[in-house]
Design a protein around this motif. Structure first.
Motif, mmCIF file in Angstrom:
data_model
loop_
_atom_site.group_PDB
_atom_site.id
_atom_site.type_symbol
_atom_site.label_atom_id
_atom_site.label_comp_id
_atom_site.label_asym_id
_atom_site.label_seq_id
_atom_site.Cartn_x
_atom_site.Cartn_y
_atom_site.Cartn_z
ATOM 1 N N HIS A 1 5.085 0.557 2.858
ATOM 2 C CA HIS A 1 4.264 -0.088 1.846
ATOM 3 C C HIS A 1 3.379 -1.148 2.483
ATOM 4 C CE1 HIS A 1 2.951 -1.764 -1.878
ATOM 5 N NE2 HIS A 1 3.528 -2.941 -1.642
ATOM 6 N N LEU A 2 2.085 -1.073 2.214
ATOM 7 C CA LEU A 2 1.140 -2.103 2.660
ATOM 8 C C LEU A 2 0.170 -2.300 1.505
ATOM 9 C CD1 LEU A 2 0.360 -3.781 5.211
ATOM 10 C CD2 LEU A 2 -1.279 -1.994 5.736
ATOM 11 N N PRO A 3 0.228 -3.465 0.834
ATOM 12 C CA PRO A 3 -0.463 -3.602 -0.456
ATOM 13 C C PRO A 3 -1.965 -3.894 -0.362
ATOM 14 C CG PRO A 3 0.748 -5.600 0.029
ATOM 15 C CD PRO A 3 1.038 -4.658 1.166
ATOM 16 N N VAL A 4 -2.727 -3.036 0.308
ATOM 17 C CA VAL A 4 -4.179 -3.243 0.390
ATOM 18 C C VAL A 4 -4.810 -2.839 -0.950
ATOM 19 C CG1 VAL A 4 -6.307 -2.717 1.630
ATOM 20 C CG2 VAL A 4 -4.110 -2.634 2.830
ATOM 21 N N PHE B 1 -16.259 -1.889 -1.379
ATOM 22 C CA PHE B 1 -14.912 -2.320 -1.773
ATOM 23 C C PHE B 1 -14.198 -2.915 -0.563
ATOM 24 C CE2 PHE B 1 -16.271 0.998 -4.645
ATOM 25 C CZ PHE B 1 -16.050 0.395 -5.866
ATOM 26 N N ARG B 2 -14.031 -4.228 -0.596
ATOM 27 C CA ARG B 2 -13.381 -4.882 0.527
ATOM 28 C C ARG B 2 -11.890 -4.572 0.529
ATOM 29 N NH1 ARG B 2 -16.280 -8.597 -2.182
ATOM 30 N NH2 ARG B 2 -18.098 -9.531 -1.184
ATOM 31 N N PRO B 3 -11.339 -4.408 1.717
ATOM 32 C CA PRO B 3 -9.890 -4.201 1.813
ATOM 33 C C PRO B 3 -9.165 -5.544 1.724
ATOM 34 C CG PRO B 3 -10.924 -4.027 3.988
ATOM 35 C CD PRO B 3 -12.025 -4.349 3.020
ATOM 36 N N TYR B 4 -8.415 -5.716 0.668
ATOM 37 C CA TYR B 4 -7.921 -7.035 0.295
ATOM 38 C C TYR B 4 -6.406 -7.054 0.351
ATOM 39 C CZ TYR B 4 -6.755 -10.396 -3.456
ATOM 40 O OH TYR B 4 -6.224 -11.384 -4.220
ATOM 41 N N LEU B 5 -5.826 -7.996 1.070
ATOM 42 C CA LEU B 5 -4.373 -8.182 1.061
ATOM 43 C C LEU B 5 -4.071 -9.493 0.337
ATOM 44 C CD1 LEU B 5 -3.438 -6.928 4.628
ATOM 45 C CD2 LEU B 5 -2.413 -6.108 2.492
ATOM 46 N N PRO B 6 -2.899 -9.579 -0.317
ATOM 47 C CA PRO B 6 -2.635 -10.708 -1.213
ATOM 48 C C PRO B 6 -2.775 -12.086 -0.562
ATOM 49 C CG PRO B 6 -0.951 -9.016 -1.465
ATOM 50 C CD PRO B 6 -1.851 -8.565 -0.364
ATOM 51 N N ASP B 7 -2.484 -12.204 0.736
ATOM 52 C CA ASP B 7 -2.604 -13.538 1.349
ATOM 53 C C ASP B 7 -3.902 -13.697 2.134
ATOM 54 O OD1 ASP B 7 -2.086 -11.888 3.452
ATOM 55 O OD2 ASP B 7 -0.286 -12.943 4.154
ATOM 56 N N HIS B 8 -4.857 -12.813 1.910
ATOM 57 C CA HIS B 8 -6.190 -12.905 2.530
ATOM 58 C C HIS B 8 -6.183 -12.815 4.045
ATOM 59 C CE1 HIS B 8 -7.779 -13.961 -1.370
ATOM 60 N NE2 HIS B 8 -6.788 -14.813 -1.482
ATOM 61 N N LEU B 9 -5.095 -12.324 4.613
ATOM 62 C CA LEU B 9 -5.085 -12.116 6.061
ATOM 63 C C LEU B 9 -4.931 -10.628 6.332
ATOM 64 C CD1 LEU B 9 -2.711 -14.993 7.297
ATOM 65 C CD2 LEU B 9 -5.214 -14.901 7.402
ATOM 66 N N PRO B 10 -5.543 -10.134 7.387
ATOM 67 C CA PRO B 10 -5.399 -8.712 7.696
ATOM 68 C C PRO B 10 -4.005 -8.374 8.215
ATOM 69 C CG PRO B 10 -6.661 -9.841 9.411
ATOM 70 C CD PRO B 10 -6.434 -10.841 8.322
ATOM 71 N N ALA B 11 -3.695 -7.101 8.239
ATOM 72 C CA ALA B 11 -2.469 -6.612 8.869
ATOM 73 C C ALA B 11 -2.860 -6.057 10.227
ATOM 74 C CB ALA B 11 -1.844 -5.521 8.007
ATOM 75 N N ILE B 12 -2.316 -6.656 11.270
ATOM 76 C CA ILE B 12 -2.694 -6.236 12.625
ATOM 77 C C ILE B 12 -1.439 -6.108 13.488
ATOM 78 C CG2 ILE B 12 -4.086 -6.765 14.670
ATOM 79 C CD1 ILE B 12 -5.756 -8.664 12.939
ATOM 80 N N GLY B 13 -1.297 -4.953 14.139
ATOM 81 C CA GLY B 13 -0.227 -4.795 15.121
ATOM 82 C C GLY B 13 0.800 -3.757 14.739
ATOM 83 N N PHE C 1 -0.180 -12.072 11.130
ATOM 84 C CA PHE C 1 -0.798 -10.802 10.730
ATOM 85 C C PHE C 1 0.204 -9.649 10.672
ATOM 86 C CE2 PHE C 1 -3.795 -13.284 13.457
ATOM 87 C CZ PHE C 1 -4.539 -13.820 12.419
ATOM 88 N N ARG C 2 1.491 -9.987 10.836
ATOM 89 C CA ARG C 2 2.548 -8.948 10.844
ATOM 90 C C ARG C 2 2.413 -8.021 9.637
ATOM 91 N NH1 ARG C 2 7.093 -12.029 9.933
ATOM 92 N NH2 ARG C 2 7.828 -10.149 8.854
ATOM 93 N N PRO C 3 2.359 -6.715 9.855
ATOM 94 C CA PRO C 3 2.157 -5.772 8.742
ATOM 95 C C PRO C 3 3.332 -5.687 7.784
ATOM 96 C CG PRO C 3 1.754 -4.718 10.877
ATOM 97 C CD PRO C 3 2.352 -6.045 11.166
ATOM 98 N N ASP C 4 4.515 -6.104 8.228
ATOM 99 C CA ASP C 4 5.687 -5.959 7.346
ATOM 100 C C ASP C 4 5.992 -7.271 6.631
ATOM 101 O OD1 ASP C 4 6.424 -7.285 9.638
ATOM 102 O OD2 ASP C 4 8.468 -6.488 9.629
ATOM 103 N N ARG C 5 4.983 -8.144 6.514
ATOM 104 C CA ARG C 5 5.260 -9.453 5.914
ATOM 105 C C ARG C 5 5.316 -9.397 4.392
ATOM 106 N NH1 ARG C 5 -0.222 -9.483 7.438
ATOM 107 N NH2 ARG C 5 -1.673 -10.342 5.918
#
Ligand SMILES: Cc1cc2nc3c(=O)[nH]c(=O)nc-3n(C[C@H](O)[C@H](O)[C@H](O)COP(=O)(O)OP(=O)(O)OC[C@H]3O[C@@H](n4cnc5c(N)ncnc54)[C@H](O)[C@@H]3O)c2cc1C
Ligand SMILES: Cc1cc2nc3c(=O)[nH]c(=O)nc-3n(C[C@H](O)[C@H](O)[C@H](O)COP(=O)(O)OP(=O)(O)OC[C@H]3O[C@@H](n4cnc5c(N)ncnc54)[C@H](O)[C@@H]3O)c2cc1C
Lengths: 455, 382
Positions: B211-214, B312-324, B369-373
């Motif tokens: 799950h990655l909530p983009v 359509f911007r790719p948006y994550l709830p905390d406004h930081l990207p998922a990297i790594g 930027f941890r993807p599993d945060r």
């Protein structure tokens, strides 16, 4: 004030629809970008005589609110009504109309396929030339008309491209006094035979007739089928064109080109539906047999979006008679009446014929061979064929949108109306449905304060 | 077999390919459309530090700013890198006070920012509205042409690029580790898969079982008719934009970054709202953009917009990207969710991903930027 129906476009489709709907008791508002009603076919100068068919239709408009010179730049849903925003008059004043139902009858515009030299003064669109003459203007390349003669008098005008419109253009030009030494049609009679039962009974004769009916032309004009103007020559303006034989895919046959001196060239490759209001609203489209997208409608001219109807050439190019037939059916449907079976049959017959013609005149993929690298494909942004090809081969563009992003082709004033079909083909695709959220330029002051139409 | 398959040929996927191949890896890039088919083709090319408050995103932006400057020397001029600088204006005294505090934090983090008094604004932007309280000038703000930047990064990466191929499954071995992807054109095997699908990052993550909530966050941009050169010289926007960027609300937020382009057109953008993938025109969004732009530059009132577009911007709830790397699936990496700053943040993202693929030390702390945060609740296995 909420109209029962707002009709966008006062060509044969929109005029017929507005008149029919008003007769059925609906409160109708008719908007058109042009100053005079009549659309593309019945274009006429302000102050000049009104063409008879338009007079007849306009007479029936007495109960219709007609808003000429209103360019609708967008239609948006607002609760259970539609809001149409328009730029009105020479001052570009803001205007808005509210309606319960909307009919899009926005017609079509001419398809241009570029070739070396097509940007020279003296080269004009075939339909454009026709429209200019009807609008009372002199053709570029023929100078001002000598006193007592028609606007095209004296000049030698080559008519070229593809489609039945060419004949109408050549006839109008000849009637205006121009000499049309040759009418060059890219398609051949075999295309008529190949494509449809609707055309096939006597294809060669029909083809001749469709392209070459007028007695006026018979004596003075040569008809060359399976040929194209593959280059235009001149230094400051057009002096001659090269006419070349084509293979069935419209590829020029090497060694067959010859030079024809002329003062002007009227060139067009058929028409493409004007779609942006419809696509902006999310209407489904279909691909017509000549490869261009058109609004998809059901038997009652309903689009896929409830409350929105479409009629005429925005649903596929097919001539004024079909446009009127569709306008009438649409108006009946908006008023909640089933269109009579005879009208439905007539529409089906005319549409089948139009689709067969479209198939026969579909541009062959080989036309891109007549471009050289330096040919400007997008005139607004001066983007050459070589740059477009490089974007495809080296940079990963695969459609008109990605070519646009990587070269600016289609980003200029005309927003890709002129180069769109050509660019799509150079990217190896059929053109996608046009997307232009603003269907014409809109002053920022107006965007900042759009007039709210009262309910 | 390549060392990695990168899914997505937007600017982020292209930057990942570029830095991975510079690190000596061979990569294959797959996209279902052409280059820049997604949000990269619908964005403006602002490379901003000015709008980011001190913190992990600003660190990423500062690294990117350095990398973009380097890239400008390598990539061809069509990339249109230009360091034109940003000008953030305050409409009143309260906004100026807030902006001052904001800029102070940024300066401590290493940003160059200079206060411009009200009477100095005319020198920088002669057509600005009168009566503004003051501004900050950020000389590091720059821009590129986003689609061209993506195309040129990909070209320079010499990656094997497969366009028009959709990824329909992520292949895993019995132990659950990634071994490639299935595409509409067949299987591609690789020990690593990078999710650079931007706004569609959630769907790709789901193909891998995580799950990655983009979410999509829509933005409109207005483009004017061509105007005389240097009418607008910087990237100019009002300080309330900063509040819009950091806002999590679903409602329409607007800001108007106004800037001139080499073609003479002026770009005004962009709005921010969460309305799913709704493609219909919002006259309200255009109204706000136009009004803000005219407020800043009254000369624009009589100018016409010839085009509007949205993305359509790719948006994550905390406004930081998922990297790594994704610890939940060995071999799966993410590089998505950059919201309204993906063009700007692409190089630093690519560098981080390349370092992770090579097991090299990261160029900056990747922890934020941890993807599993995020919460793992939403149907990860479905
Ligand atoms: C340049 C040209 C020349 C032609 N010449 C001939 C000819 O000589 N002989 C022949 O038989 N056929 C000719 N045709 C074809 C003929 O015009 C059509 O068959 C017929 O007019 C179709 O009718 P319509 O009502 O569907 O659309 P049209 O007649 O095209 O009418 C559409 C109307 O919609 C208006 N419109 C479009 N968008 C908007 C908007 N956003 N807001 C407000 N108004 C809008 C346009 O101003 C136009 O008046 C020509 C077509 C073109 C394009
Ligand atoms: C109006 C607007 C203005 C903006 N302005 C700026 C700005 O000024 N500066 C800035 O830095 N950012 C800006 N942005 C944000 C920026 O555009 C994005 O953050 C950035 O483009 C994201 O890039 P990406 O490579 O992650 O995603 P994308 O460019 O969307 O690329 C993802 C790719 O993945 C592909 N894909 C998805 N699923 C699959 C699949 N299953 N198989 C194969 N391929 C797939 C898609 O086709 C797409 O090409 C703006 C955005 C908008 C909407």
């Amino acid at each position: 004030m909420t109209a029962d129906l707002a009709v966008v476009g006062a060509g044969p489709a929109g005029l017929t629809a507005a008149a029919t709907a008003a007769r059925l008791g609906l409160d109708v508002t008719l908007l058109d970008a042009a100053q005079r009603p009549g659309g593309q076919l019945y274009r006429h100068p302000a102050g000049g005589p009104v063409p008879r068919p338009v007079r007849r239709l306009v007479r029936r408009l007495d109960r219709v609110t007609h808003l000429p010179h209103h360019h609708v730049w967008t239609v948006v849903r607002d609760g259970d009504t539609w809001l149409l925003h328009a730029v009105a008059g020479p001052d570009e004043a803001p205007a808005a109309v509210r309606a319960r139902a909307v009919l899009l009858a926005t017609g079509a515009y001419e398809r241009q396929l570029p070739f070396p030299g097509w940007t020279l003064p003296g080269v004009v669109g075939a339909g454009g030339a026709q429209a200019m003459l009807k609008g009372g203007l002199a053709l570029p390349g023929t100078g001002a008309p000598p006193a007592g003669t028609g606007p095209g008098a004296g000049g030698r005008i080559v008519v070229a491209g593809s489609g039945p419109l060419l004949l109408a253009v050549a006839t109008t030009l000849a009637a205006a006094g121009a000499r049309v030494p040759v009418l060059v049609e890219a398609s051949g009679p075999a295309a008529y035979a190949r494509h449809a039962a609707a055309l096939a009974r006597n294809p060669a004769k029909l083809f001749q007739g469709a392209l070459y009916g007028g007695a006026l032309l018979h004596r003075t004009t040569r008809l060359l089928t399976r040929h194209a103007v593959t280059a235009a020559h001149g230094t400051t303006r057009l002096e001659a064109v090269t006419v070349t034989r084509l293979d069935p895919d419209w590829r020029p046959v090497p060694g067959t080109g010859r030079r024809v001196p002329c003062d002007a060239l009227a060139v067009g490759h058929g028409l493409v539906p004007q779609l942006e209001l419809a696509t902006g609203l999310g209407c489904a489209t279909r691909r017509t047999p000549d490869g261009t997208p058109a609004v998809e409608v059901d038997a009652e001219q309903r689009t896929s979006v409830p409350g929105l109807w479409a009629a005429g050439e925005t649903c596929g190019v097919g001539g004024a008679e079909l446009a009127s037939a569709e306008g009438e059916i649409a108006a009946l449907s908006v008023a909640g009446r089933r269109p009579p079976a005879a009208a439905a049959r007539r529409r089906a017959r005319l549409r089948a014929f139009a689709d067969a013609l479209a198939a026969a005149h579909r541009p062959g993929p080989g036309w891109t061979d007549w471009l050289d690298g330096a040919t400007e494909v997008c005139r607004c942004e001066e983007v050459t064929a070589a740059r477009i090809r490089a974007a495809v081969t080296d940079l990963g563009a695969r459609d008109a949108r990605s070519v646009k992003l990587l070269t600016r082709a289609g980003m200029g004033w005309c927003q890709g109306r002129t180069c769109g079909p050509a660019v799509a083909r150079l990217a190896g695709r059929d053109p996608a449905p046009d997307r232009r959220p603003l269907s014409c330029p809109v002053p920022l002051s107006q965007l900042a304060q759009p007039p709210g139409a009262e309910k | 077999m390549p060392d990695a398959v990168i899914v997505g040929a937007g600017v982020v996927g292209a930057a990942c390919a570029y830095y991975a191949s510079r690190a000596g890896l061979t990569v294959t890039v797959v996209d279902r459309g052409p280059v820049a088919a997604g949000t990269t083709g619908a964005g403006e090319g602002n490379l901003l530090v000015s709008d980011k408050e001190a913190g992990p995103e600003l660190d990423l932006a500062l690294l990117s700013t350095r990398l973009w400057r380097e890239l400008a020397g390598t990539l061809p001029p069509e990339t249109e890198y230009e360091r034109k600088g940003g000008l953030v204006v305050a409409t009143d005294g309260a906004a100026l006070t807030a902006l001052r505090a904001f800029a102070e934090g940024q300066t401590k983090a290493g940003v160059e920012a200079y206060e411009i008094p009200a009477d100095g604004l005319g020198d920088l932007e002669p057509h600005l509205a009168p009566g503004l309280a003051g501004a900050f000038h950020y000389p590091e703000d720059a821009q590129v042409q986003p689609a061209m930047a993506a195309a040129q990064l990909l070209r320079a990466a010499r990656a094997d690029v497969r366009l028009g191929q959709e990824v329909t499954a992520v292949l895993t071995d019995r132990g659950g580790a990634v071994r490639g992807v299935r595409t509409s054109h067949g299987d591609l095997h690789a020990p690593a898969v990078v999710n650079a699908t931007g706004t569609w990052g959630k769907a790709l993550a789901r193909l891998a079982g995580v799950h990655l909530p983009v979410l999509p966050r829509r933005g409109f941009v207005l483009v004017t008719e061509p105007l005389p050169p240097r009418l607008v010289r910087h990237k100019v926007y009002a300080a309330d934009y900063i509040a819009g960027v950091a806002s999590g609300s679903a409602g329409l937020r607007s800001s108007a970054v106004v800037e001139g382009t080499p073609a003479g057109t002026v770009l005004i953008g962009a709005t921010r709202e969460r309305v799913g993938f709704d493609r219909t025109l919002s006259t309200e969004a255009l109204r706000r953009l136009a009004a803000r732009a005219v407020d800043l530059f009254p000369v624009l009132a009589g100018v016409r917009a010839i085009r509007a577009y949205h993305g359509f911007r790719p948006y994550l709830p905390d406004h930081l990207p998922a990297i790594g790397p994704d610890p939940r699936v060995p071999g799966l990496y993410h590089a998505c969710g950059h919201e309204g700053a993906g063009i700007g943040l692409a190089p630093a993202t690519g560098l981080l991903v390349a370092a992770a693929l090579c097991d090299d030390p990261p160029p900056l702390d990747p922890e934020p930027f941890r993807p599993d945060r995020f919460d793992d609740t939403e149907g990860a296995a479905s």
